[in-house]
Structures are given as structure tokens and as C-alpha cells.
Scaffold this motif. Structure first.
Motif, PDB file in Angstrom:
ATOM      1  N   TYR A 105       0.980  -1.349   0.022  1.00 44.75           N
ATOM      2  CA  TYR A 105       0.044   0.038  -0.161  1.00 44.75           C
ATOM      3  C   TYR A 105       0.929   1.208  -0.018  1.00 44.75           C
ATOM      4  N   GLY A 106       1.850   1.215  -0.560  1.00 43.28           N
ATOM      5  CA  GLY A 106       2.928   2.486  -0.717  1.00 43.28           C
ATOM      6  C   GLY A 106       3.833   2.496   0.569  1.00 43.28           C
ATOM      7  N   ARG A 107       3.746   1.718   1.528  1.00 40.49           N
ATOM      8  CA  ARG A 107       4.453   1.494   2.641  1.00 40.49           C
ATOM      9  C   ARG A 107       5.724   0.734   2.357  1.00 40.49           C
ATOM     10  N   GLY A 108       5.847   0.144   1.280  1.00 40.02           N
ATOM     11  CA  GLY A 108       7.074  -0.877   0.787  1.00 40.02           C
ATOM     12  C   GLY A 108       8.318  -0.054   0.685  1.00 40.02           C
ATOM     13  N   MET A 142      11.091   4.672  -0.837  1.00 41.56           N
ATOM     14  CA  MET A 142      12.519   5.227  -1.303  1.00 41.56           C
ATOM     15  C   MET A 142      12.432   6.437  -1.810  1.00 41.56           C
ATOM     16  N   SER A 143      13.349   7.504  -1.348  1.00 39.81           N
ATOM     17  CA  SER A 143      13.326   8.790  -2.069  1.00 39.81           C
ATOM     18  C   SER A 143      13.583   8.551  -3.584  1.00 39.81           C
ATOM     19  N   LEU A 185      10.432   3.408 -11.660  1.00 42.97           N
ATOM     20  CA  LEU A 185      11.021   4.636 -10.973  1.00 42.97           C
ATOM     21  C   LEU A 185       9.817   5.625 -10.167  1.00 42.97           C
ATOM     22  N   MET A 186       8.847   5.194 -10.498  1.00 43.93           N
ATOM     23  CA  MET A 186       7.583   6.094  -9.760  1.00 43.93           C
ATOM     24  C   MET A 186       7.153   5.246  -8.516  1.00 43.93           C
ATOM     25  N   GLY A 187       7.955   4.137  -8.247  1.00 44.19           N
ATOM     26  CA  GLY A 187       7.802   3.589  -6.901  1.00 44.19           C
ATOM     27  C   GLY A 187       6.830   2.280  -6.968  1.00 44.19           C
ATOM     28  N   ASN A 188       6.359   2.040  -8.147  1.00 43.72           N
ATOM     29  CA  ASN A 188       5.249   0.960  -8.169  1.00 43.72           C
ATOM     30  C   ASN A 188       6.187  -0.637  -8.170  1.00 43.72           C
ATOM     31  N   GLY A 203       9.330  15.217  -0.080  1.00 38.94           N
ATOM     32  CA  GLY A 203       9.934  15.025  -1.490  1.00 38.94           C
ATOM     33  C   GLY A 203      10.461  13.705  -1.411  1.00 38.94           C
ATOM     34  N   ALA A 204      10.167  12.618  -0.729  1.00 35.96           N
ATOM     35  CA  ALA A 204      10.696  11.356  -0.844  1.00 35.96           C
ATOM     36  C   ALA A 204      10.242  10.789  -2.069  1.00 35.96           C
TER      37      ALA A 204
END
Ligand SMILES: NC(=O)C1=CN([C@@H]2O[C@H](COP(=O)(O)OP(=O)(O)OC[C@H]3O[C@@H](n4cnc5c(N)ncnc54)[C@H](OP(=O)(O)O)[C@@H]3O)[C@@H](O)[C@H]2O)C=CC1
Ligand SMILES: O=C(O)[C@H](O)COP(=O)(O)O
Length: 551
Positions: A100-103, A108-109, A214-217, A549-550
Motif C-alpha cells: 500500500y505504498g509503505r514498501g 524510497m526517495s 521509477l515512480m515506486g510501483n 519530497g521522498a
């Protein structure tokens, strides 16, 4: 009405599907085959582990045969047939990694993610020769084109990194409108499924899953059946550079694996590059289509239109390159040519002579242009299109046309074509190009407008009034109009898209970064001083990674 013409260019309407000249291009025996890459096992990457499937692996058949065993394709490896159960394991691993986005990866920034991606790109670059060789042997790309698929991919990753940093930089500011102050941050969507086509099996997977990463997916990449082995050397790099579960790589039946994944309703975005019917089949299994983000890049039937004042030599050179690159197996290949009757004869004769000068052979041969086709059914399909067109009044206008031996087929130019022929509207995706002859420019305009496809179009000519009319008419039907130059996707920084069955979404780094993310606002009323002050404090410290801005 499209016109008939009196053809004086070579007309050789006979088909030779056992062509001895082409047979001679294949290695005589196994001993003459230069250097087959070591049998490669393309395993699966699930939850950070390189694993096998319980199902029987599939042989990777190269399009190369030998003259003494023309019906036995060289086997250059095996790929695993992931089971439905493994597809679901991959999904669960991706979900755990994303959390849920907390991984770890999602949190990570961007700076750190970009650093990891840079080292991944460096390692990938070091494997250029190995991957290019697999591309060459598995899908029949010339050595030069295979190499360029890898180098272009590395360059794309570096561009995506630059664009991702620029996106974060541009968002690191407060905006104020009508009493609302806010920051907008592009945050990941969740789990992304990416599937590439056989003609760019490496590059077109990377054009979607790299921006998604790159977007965190978290991503699940499904490599195509033709084009699985080039992914194998990358598995160890994924495991080395990205946290466990962030990326999974699956091979096997697309219907089984992707069908199972989409059917769960737990995939947040799909990037599918292939035909419209496959996309339709895949997407109809989505239980919640309203919340599935779909990036689809599909088939095409790009036209080259020669206006009466076209410079024939410019048009011929462009058409040759547009028709022949990877044997016409590019979505941007020129798949229909429209020529004004006043230019038809000289154009066809020059085009035929250039096409006839192209060298057929093995992908490793120097200066080779026409190479074996990797899809089993393609030579038969090309033959069917030609036979159908000949029966309905077209001719093969180039001397070397109409020939094939097993997987190696010459390029055939068919003229004049009409609406009763299959090749008039079907995407041939192979070495045959139809030419239609017109008297009124409204005919090609209508053809493009009524086509179910809408990727690109190439116009040849200089008459300002006529060019203006065509651009105005066609710009509402295709994604790019090329003036006196052939169609192409690049440079990769420009938006690559289209209409109809050709595209839904934009394939370039800048747009893909946005597609795989949600512009999320954190906002307060400007007259609420206490809240604004708190937000400003969050922006400066480490208490809120989104505002700091992470991402
Ligand atoms: N616009 C663009 O940017 C580009 C478009 N293309 C287009 O791609 C096509 C060539 O690529 P190709 O690989 O042959 O495309 P296909 O659509 O034939 O196949 C793509 C994948 O879809 C899978 N598939 C088919 N049906 C389903 C289903 N119902 N559910 C899930 N998966 C399914 C297949 O797997 P399996 O067979 O294992 O089930 C296959 O691996 C051309 O039309 C070309 O124009 C290519 C490159 C770029
Ligand atoms: O598959 C395709 O044809 C590509 O998307 C087009 O790319 P290219 O024009 O760079 O070959």
C-alpha cells in the motif's frame, strides 16, 4: 476509385515458396552455423528468487534452419511455462513489496531509486552483446538492429531517470489558487503488469516497466513467447538492484498468466503492447475495468502518400526504409503506399529496383536486410495475402518478390491494390507492401480516415496548399504526420501515440512516469494560518516523506 495501371516494371506473378536461391542463404549443416549461443534457460523471477515452473518448459525455436534439415529449427534454449499459481505468487510478492505504498521501494526517495536505476542501466549496458545475440537468434533481427534495441533501451532508462528527477524537482513547491494552497506529488499506483510484443521484446517491456518502477510501483513483466531469452541475462540484475518482490519476470502462456492476473482485479495498471484482439481478450477478463489503468499500444496500418509533386527519389528511399526495417515487422512500418497516377510508373520501377537490391540472408551476415521470420505462421500468412491480391487484380511488381524458403521470404510489392483485397485493410506485419494508385487525393484521405488504425502517416510532396489540406484532414486520425520522411517512433523523448486500434496512452518516458502515478494533493485553506504553518514545517523536516519530497 483506385486506378489500374499499365505496368512496365518487372511483373513476376508466380510464387516460389521453395526458392532454391533463398535456401542457399541458410547454413548448409550444423557445422556451418557460426556460433549458437549456449542453450539458455529463461527462468522466472518471483519474489526475488529465480525459480522454475512445475510445468514442462518450452523449447525456444530459432527461425534459423539448416539446408540439410530444413524442417528442424535450431533450438537455442528453453523458457519456463509459469503456472497460474505462480502468476498469483508473483502478484502476492508484488503486493507485499508495495505494501500500500509503505514498501521499501515505494517509500524510497526518488534520488535513491534513480541511483539504483543508474547502476542497473550500467550493468545492463555491460550485457549488450549477450542480449543482442539472443535477440538475433531468437527473433531474427540483424546483428546491427539487435544491438541497437539494447543500446536504445539503455538510453531510454537514462532519459527516464532524468525525467523522473525533473518531475520531482518541478513538484517541490507550493501552489496557490483561489484560497487553496497545495503541493502535488505523483505517487505510485500499486502493482503494474507489463507485456511486450515479439518485435521489440526487450525494448518495449522496458519502455513501460522502467517508468513504472521509477515512480515506486511494483511490477510484473511478462516476456513474449518469441523474445523470452533476451530477458534471461537480466534476472540476476533485477535481483541485485531492486528490493525483493519489486520486480517479477514471467514467461509462458500470456492467456494463462496475464488472464489469471487481470482476472483477480488486483492489478492496478496494465501496459500491453500487441494486437487489438489480444488486448481485447485480456481486458475483458477484468472484473473492475473502471479502476484498471490501461496503456495500450497496438497494431497499425501506416500509409505513405505521394502527392503529385513528390520527389520520387526521396519517397522511394523513405518507403524502402519504412517497408523493410525488420522485414516490415514494426508497428510504424509503411504498410500501404498511395501514389498519384502521374508518378505511378517511375515510382514503382525505382521502388522495385531498390527493393530487389536488398540482401536476403542470415541475421549475422554483413549488409543483410531481409532475415528469417520468427513466427511460425507468418510465411503462410504472407503467401495468403499475396495470392488473394493476385486473384483480385494486383501484380508483384518487383523481380525478387513472391519468393520464400521456410522462414526466409523476400519482400513483395503488390500493385495496384483495391478494397476487395485483404491487404487493403489488414495489418500484414511482414514482408509485403501494397501500392494503391489514385487520381483524387481525397481517396487516400478517406482511406486513412476510415481505417480502424491511426498510428502515423508519411506525406511526400511540397505543394503547400495540398500538404496543408492533408495535414488538416489527417491530424485527427493519426498520432504523427511525417513530411518527406518515413514513420518512426523515435526520438524517444517525443510523445508516441495514436488513435483507434493503434494506441491508448503515450509511450515515452515523460508521459509514462505520469501514467504510472497519481498526482496527489496535500492541501489547506490559505486563510487557515495554523494549518499552513504546520504544512510548511512538514515540508522542511523528515516527518512527512511525501511533502519532504521522498517520492
Ligand atoms: N503501437 C505500438 O507501439 C506497437 C505495436 N505493436 C503491435 O504488436 C503486434 C505484434 O506483436 P505480437 O507480439 O504478435 O502481438 P500479439 O497481440 O499477437 O501477442 C502479444 C501477447 O498477447 C498475448 N495474448 C493474446 N491473447 C491474449 C489474451 N486473451 N489474454 C492474455 N494475453 C493474450 C499473447 O500470449 P500467448 O500467445 O502466449 O497467449 C502474446 O504474447 C503488431 O500488431 C504490432 O503492430 C508492436 C510494437 C509496438
Ligand atoms: O514496434 C514498433 O514498430 C515500434 O514501436 C516502432 O518503433 P521504431 O519506429 O523505432 O521501430
Amino acid at each position: 476509385m483506385t486506378l489500374g495501371i499499365n505496368l512496365v516494371s518487372p511483373v513476376s506473378d508466380k510464387l516460389d515458396w521453395e526458392c532454391q536461391k533463398l535456401k542457399d542463404k541458410f547454413p548448409r549443416t550444423r557445422d556451418d552455423v557460426p556460433k549458437v549461443p549456449k542453450p539458455q534457460e529463461c527462468l522466472l523471477l518471483i519474489d526475488g528468487d529465480v525459480v522454475k515452473s512445475s510445468q514442462k518448459p518450452t523449447d525456444v525455436r530459432s527461425p534459423i534452419v539448416t539446408q540439410d534439415h530444413p524442417d528442424e529449427h535450431l533450438i537455442i534454449g528453453r523458457f519456463e511455462m509459469a503456472s497460474e499459481q505462480q502468476a498469483i505468487q508473483a502478484l502476492e510478492a508484488a503486493e507485499r513489496a508495495y505494501m500500500y505504498g509503505r514498501g521499501v521501494w515505494a517509500k524510497m526517495s526518488m534520488d535513491e531509486r534513480c541511483k539504483r536505476m543508474e547502476s542497473f542501466a550500467d550493468d545492463l549496458e555491460n550485457k549488450t552483446d549477450e542480449i543482442a545475440e539472443l535477440l538475433m537468434w531468437e527473433i531474427g533481427k540483424t546483428a546491427k538492429d539487435a544491438r541497437s534495441e539494447v543500446t536504445r533501451t539503455v538510453a531510454y532508462i537514462r532519459t527516464a531517470i532524468k525525467e523522473a528527477k525533473a518531475l520531482v524537482e518541478s513538484e517541490s513547491r507550493w501552489q496557490e489558487q483561489k484560497g487553496v494552497i497545495c503541493q502535488i506529488r505523483h505517487l505510485p499506483v500499486g502493482v503494474v503488469l507489463a507485456s511486450s510484443p515479439f518485435n521489440y521484446p526487450l525494448n518495449e517491456a522496458y519502455t513501460t516497466f522502467i517508468p513504472a518502477l521509477l515512480m515506486g510501483n511494483s511490477v510484473i513483466v511478462r516476456a513474449p513467447r518469441n523474445g523470452a531469452t533476451p530477458h534471461f541475462p537480466t534476472l540476476e540484475l533485477f535481483a541485485k538492484h531492486f528490493p525483493r518482490g519489486t520486480i517479477q519476470l514471467l514467461t509462458g502462456s500470456g492467456r494463462e498468466i496475464m488472464g489469471a492476473l487481470v482476472g483477480t482485479g488486483r492489478i492496478d495498471a496494465v501496459a500491453f503492447i500487441g494486437t487489438a484482439s489480444s488486448a481485447k481478450g485480456l481486458l475483458k477478463g477484468a472484473p473492475n475495468p473502471q479502476r484498471l489503468r490501461v496503456m495500450y499500444e497496438g497494431e497499425a496500418k501506416d500509409a505513405a502518400i505521394l502527392l503529385p509533386d513528390a520527389d520520387i527519389s526521396v519517397a522511394v528511399d523513405s518507403c524502402v526504409s519504412g517497408m523493410t526495417s525488420f522485414n516490415g515487422q514494426r508497428c510504424t512500418a509503411i504498410k500501404m503506399i498511395w501514389v498519384h497516377h502521374s508518378q505511378a510508373e517511375p515510382f514503382l520501377s525505382q521502388l522495385a529496383s531498390k527493393i530487389d537490391s536488398l540482401v536476403p540472408g542470415m541475421p549475422w551476415d554483413e549488409n543483410v536486410k531481409i532475415t528469417p521470420l520468427c513466427e511460425d505462421t507468418k510465411p503462410g500468412y504472407i503467401r495468403e495475402l499475396i495470392t488473394d491480391a493476385l486473384a483480385k487484380g494486383a501484380h508483384i511488381v518487383n523481380g525478387t518478390g513472391g519468393r520464400c524458403y521456410r522462414t526466409l521470404c523476400t519482400l513483395s510489392i503488390l500493385a495496384p491494390v483495391n478494397k476487395h483485397m485483404k491487404i487493403w485493410s489488414e495489418e500484414q506485419f511482414g514482408p509485403v507492401t501494397p501500392v494503391a494508385v489514385y487520381s483524387d487525393v481525397q481517396e487516400p484521405i478517406d482511406w486513412v480516415s476510415q481505417s480502424e488504425y491511426g498510428l502515423q502517416c508519411a506525406l511526400f510532396g511540397y505543394d503547400e496548399a495540398l500538404l496543408g489540406r492533408l495535414v488538416d484532414a489527417l491530424a485527427y486520425h493519426v498520432g504523427r504526420i511525417n513530411i518527406n520522411t518515413p514513420d518512426q517512433r523515435g526520438p524517444d523523448v517525443f510523445p508516441f501515440t495514436g488513435r483507434g486500434n493503434s494506441a491508448l496512452g503515450i509511450l515515452n518516458a515523460t508521459e509514462a512516469l505520469k501514467f504510472f502515478s497519481v498526482p496527489t494533493m496535500v492541501a489547506a485553506k490559505t486563510d487557515d494560518e495554523r494549518s499552513v504553518k504546520t504544512l510548511m514545517a512538514l515540508d522542511k523536516g523528515d516527518k512527512c516523506s511525501v511533502l519532504f519530497g521522498a517520492n
